[in-house]
Write an enzyme that holds these catalytic residues in place. Structure first.
Site, mmCIF file in Angstrom:
data_model
loop_
_atom_site.group_PDB
_atom_site.id
_atom_site.type_symbol
_atom_site.label_atom_id
_atom_site.label_comp_id
_atom_site.label_asym_id
_atom_site.label_seq_id
_atom_site.Cartn_x
_atom_site.Cartn_y
_atom_site.Cartn_z
ATOM 1 C CB SER A 161 -0.588 0.145 1.097
ATOM 2 O OG SER A 161 -1.402 1.186 1.206
ATOM 3 C CE1 TYR B 225 -3.976 -2.084 5.074
ATOM 4 C CE2 TYR B 225 -3.204 0.865 4.865
ATOM 5 C CZ TYR B 225 -3.591 -1.002 4.295
ATOM 6 O OH TYR B 225 -3.874 -0.971 3.262
#
Length: 274
Positions: free
Chosen positions: A139, A152
């Protein structure tokens, strides 16, 4: 050349499903792995008109033995696999003082160790074949550092480092690596989100829905990256620009920009500033 074969974790929905359909349209043999049998069956049904060779395996990426069983199935039934997509992932949001360690352990086990297991299990098969290609889905969160997303961000940053390392480590074995770092796009990532802050869930939903880039767009870019053996897949122009600024600007200037952007984002989405 025989029909090429792809294996996709988290392949029953979201980006994984889009990747499956894109490679299916190109006539590849597509094996999807997931923990949601219902969605797996739905994706197989969508794949049926596109390619004559499809399969669903129930596979939990937190269990190495299930990935090993997938490798064995692919070897026994399709003679191996050409591309392995380590896509399965979940989301977690919250301040560093609010996120329990159990959530850290949960997200590390899936987002990071799930990719590690996929690479560890399939590298020996690729070496025996004399070729192969990993697609590791990280990501832009792994390249940038947005606040209140530390768990995350950290797992995705680790996937970036892992992939960069393996690109160098496996090159002589003719094993390629592509690293996918999208920003927000329309997907079902919010389904897996763990957070104690309802405002974070609202903000994430709005950001996902607002994106002009779809999972299909990203799947197209992944398909081209595999064909051309490209490493970085950075689909979002804004994300690429932010990453460039992070690399070029002094840290204090970049950090100030991120903090201001975060305050504006909280104002637009109604997330409480704490």
């Amino acid at each position: 050349m025989s029909t090429q074969r792809i294996f996709i974790t988290g392949g029953a929905s979201g980006l994984g499903r889009a990747i499956a359909l894109r490679f299916g349209r190109a006539g590849w043999r597509v094996c999807i792995a997931d923990v949601n049998d219902t969605r797996g069956a739905e994706t197989l049904q969508a794949l049926a008109p596109l390619t004559s060779h499809t399969h669903y395996l129930r596979c939990d990426v937190t269990r190495e033995e299930e990935l090993t069983a997938a490798s064995e199935w692919l070897t026994a039934n399709w003679g191996g696999v050409d591309v392995v997509v380590n896509n399965a992932g979940v989301a977690q949001a919250g301040g560093i003082e609010d996120v329990p360690l159990s959530d850290w352990q949960w997200i590390v086990d899936i987002n990071l160790l799930g990719v590690v297991r996929g690479c560890k299990v399939f590298t020996p098969l690729f070496k025996r074949q004399g070729r192969g290609h990993f697609v590791n889905v990280a990501s832009m969160a792994g390249l940038l550092d947005m606040p209140r997303m530390s768990s995350y961000n950290a797992t995705k940053a680790a996937v970036v480092s892992l992939s960069e390392t393996l690109q160098n480590e496996l090159a002589d074995d003719r094993i390629g690596v592509s690293l996918v770092c999208p920003s927000f796009f329309k997907t079902n990532l919010g389904d897996s989100l763990r957070t104690s802050d309802p405002g974070m869930r609202t903000a994430l939903t709005k950001l996902l829905e607002r994106s002009p880039i779809t999972a299909d767009d990203i799947a197209d870019q992944i398909f081209r990256a595999v064909e051309q053996r490209e490493f970085y897949v950075l689909p979002h122009k804004e994300g690429r620009r932010a990453w460039l600024m992070k690399k070029l600007l002094p840290r204090d200037i970049y950090s100030s920009m991120i903090q201001k952007r975060t305050r504006r984002l909280r104002g637009r989405t109604g997330v409480a500033q704490t």
